[in-house]
Design an enzyme around this catalytic site. Sequence first.
Site, PDB file in Angstrom:
ATOM      1  N   TYR A 151     -39.028  13.034 -13.895  1.00  0.00           N
ATOM      2  CA  TYR A 151     -39.828  14.150 -13.368  1.00  0.00           C
ATOM      3  C   TYR A 151     -39.500  15.451 -14.092  1.00  0.00           C
ATOM      4  O   TYR A 151     -38.333  15.770 -14.349  1.00  0.00           O
ATOM      5  CB  TYR A 151     -39.512  14.352 -11.889  1.00  0.00           C
ATOM      6  N   LYS A 176     -15.431  10.314  13.703  1.00  0.00           N
ATOM      7  CA  LYS A 176     -16.712  10.935  14.073  1.00  0.00           C
ATOM      8  C   LYS A 176     -17.777  10.624  13.018  1.00  0.00           C
ATOM      9  O   LYS A 176     -17.457  10.158  11.919  1.00  0.00           O
ATOM     10  CB  LYS A 176     -16.506  12.451  14.216  1.00  0.00           C
TER      11      LYS A 176
HETATM   12  C1  LIG Z   1     -13.107  16.479  11.628  1.00  0.00           C
HETATM   13  C2  LIG Z   1     -11.901  16.907  12.387  1.00  0.00           C
HETATM   14  C3  LIG Z   1     -10.646  16.359  12.096  1.00  0.00           C
HETATM   15  C4  LIG Z   1     -10.401  15.493  10.883  1.00  0.00           C
HETATM   16  O1  LIG Z   1     -10.397  16.354   9.764  1.00  0.00           O
HETATM   17  P1  LIG Z   1     -10.180  15.816   8.282  1.00  0.00           P
HETATM   18  O2  LIG Z   1     -10.192  17.061   7.461  1.00  0.00           O
HETATM   19  O3  LIG Z   1     -11.359  14.943   7.988  1.00  0.00           O
HETATM   20  O4  LIG Z   1      -8.899  15.084   8.227  1.00  0.00           O
HETATM   21  C5  LIG Z   1      -9.589  16.682  12.934  1.00  0.00           C
HETATM   22  N1  LIG Z   1      -9.760  17.536  13.968  1.00  0.00           N
HETATM   23  C6  LIG Z   1     -10.942  18.104  14.261  1.00  0.00           C
HETATM   24  C7  LIG Z   1     -11.037  19.042  15.402  1.00  0.00           C
HETATM   25  C8  LIG Z   1     -12.049  17.828  13.468  1.00  0.00           C
HETATM   26  O5  LIG Z   1     -13.219  18.417  13.750  1.00  0.00           O
END
Ligand SMILES: *Cc1c(COP(=O)(O)O)cnc(C)c1O
Length: 344
Positions: free
Chosen positions: A242, A33
């Site tokens: 800054y 994702k």
């Molecule tokens: C993001 C996510 C994962 C992966 O999680 P990690 O902690 O990055 O391994 C798996 N399942 C769901 C539902 C997620 O939202």
Amino acid sequence: MSTPKLTIDLAALAANWTALDAMTHCETAAVVKANGYGLGVGRVGRALAQAGARRFFVALAEEGADLRQALGPGPEICVFAGHMPGDTDMISDLSLVPMINTVDQMLRHVEALPGHPFGIQLDSGMNRLGMEPAEWAALRDIALEQNPVLIMSHLACADEPDHPMNAQQLQAFRDMTEGCDVPRSLAATGGILLGPEYHFDITRPGVGLYGGHPFADADPVAHVTIPVIQIRDVQPGETVGYGNTWTASAPTRVATVAGGYGDGIPRIMAPHAQVHVGDTPCPVLGRISMDLIAVDVTHLDADPAEVELLGTHQGVDDLAGWAGTIGYEILTSLGGRYTRRYRP
Ligand SMILES: *Cc1c(COP(=O)(O)O)cnc(C)c1O
């Protein structure tokens, strides 16, 4: 060239997937994702498919469309957001598998795309996505008749192995899925490390693939180097950057490098941050600007041409620690200004 350079080590990514896969006896999927945790969903997806991943998870159908474009037909692409209004054509045309979160989504799916594969997302206590136990109990028999390809849930505290929430969610998930003859998935990266009772049929690692906590043995995947634009000598009493927040107390050689918060380098981490030149740490001086960071190079034998921000000496979780955030946020914040290279 003066842009910072982001090198994505695809061999390390593949090695991390293989290592996480070797920790279980079940199928290992891959979560890509948010554009592959910021590293580029196409290249990342293809490298993971080549390593052996046959099932991918994305947050949104639009992300699934990008991934399908990169992977072609074959690998299963599951969508955590489920079947949202307006997603039907994408789900159908690109063979996406929505993880159904509500009764409404279930109705939308079976009405619009009867017979099209789907999964079920259950809420085992996190109260984020998925059907609650009562909702599921009412829908369960009807849903199972439609042959879901997967039933999943997500752990809220898997990065804290001793947290009682883990066992509580495990029990809730077992209770809700008992007697369902459908593949089950509960573990992301943290869940894999919790042990075999959390693995079920499919695991869903994300951050560990990209070299992040809690997978401590991960190979670093994201490497960032930043070119030096200018070097100057600063006398005691002079200030840098800054707000005059840093004042030299001794003669100091200062390198100005071409990266900043516009590249997703958190401004807030400046007082704790360092970069590396070779094996030598060099502290950040004063504030991080949008495009520039000042670095103390007084103690080096020679003026550097570039500095390392992310790599083998300091990783995403080091930066996260300095910034009071998590490696996930460091990775997904890396901006669009980098020259991106993929190392095979
Ligand atoms: C993001 C996510 C994962 C992966 O999680 P990690 O902690 O990055 O391994 C798996 N399942 C769901 C539902 C997620 O939202």
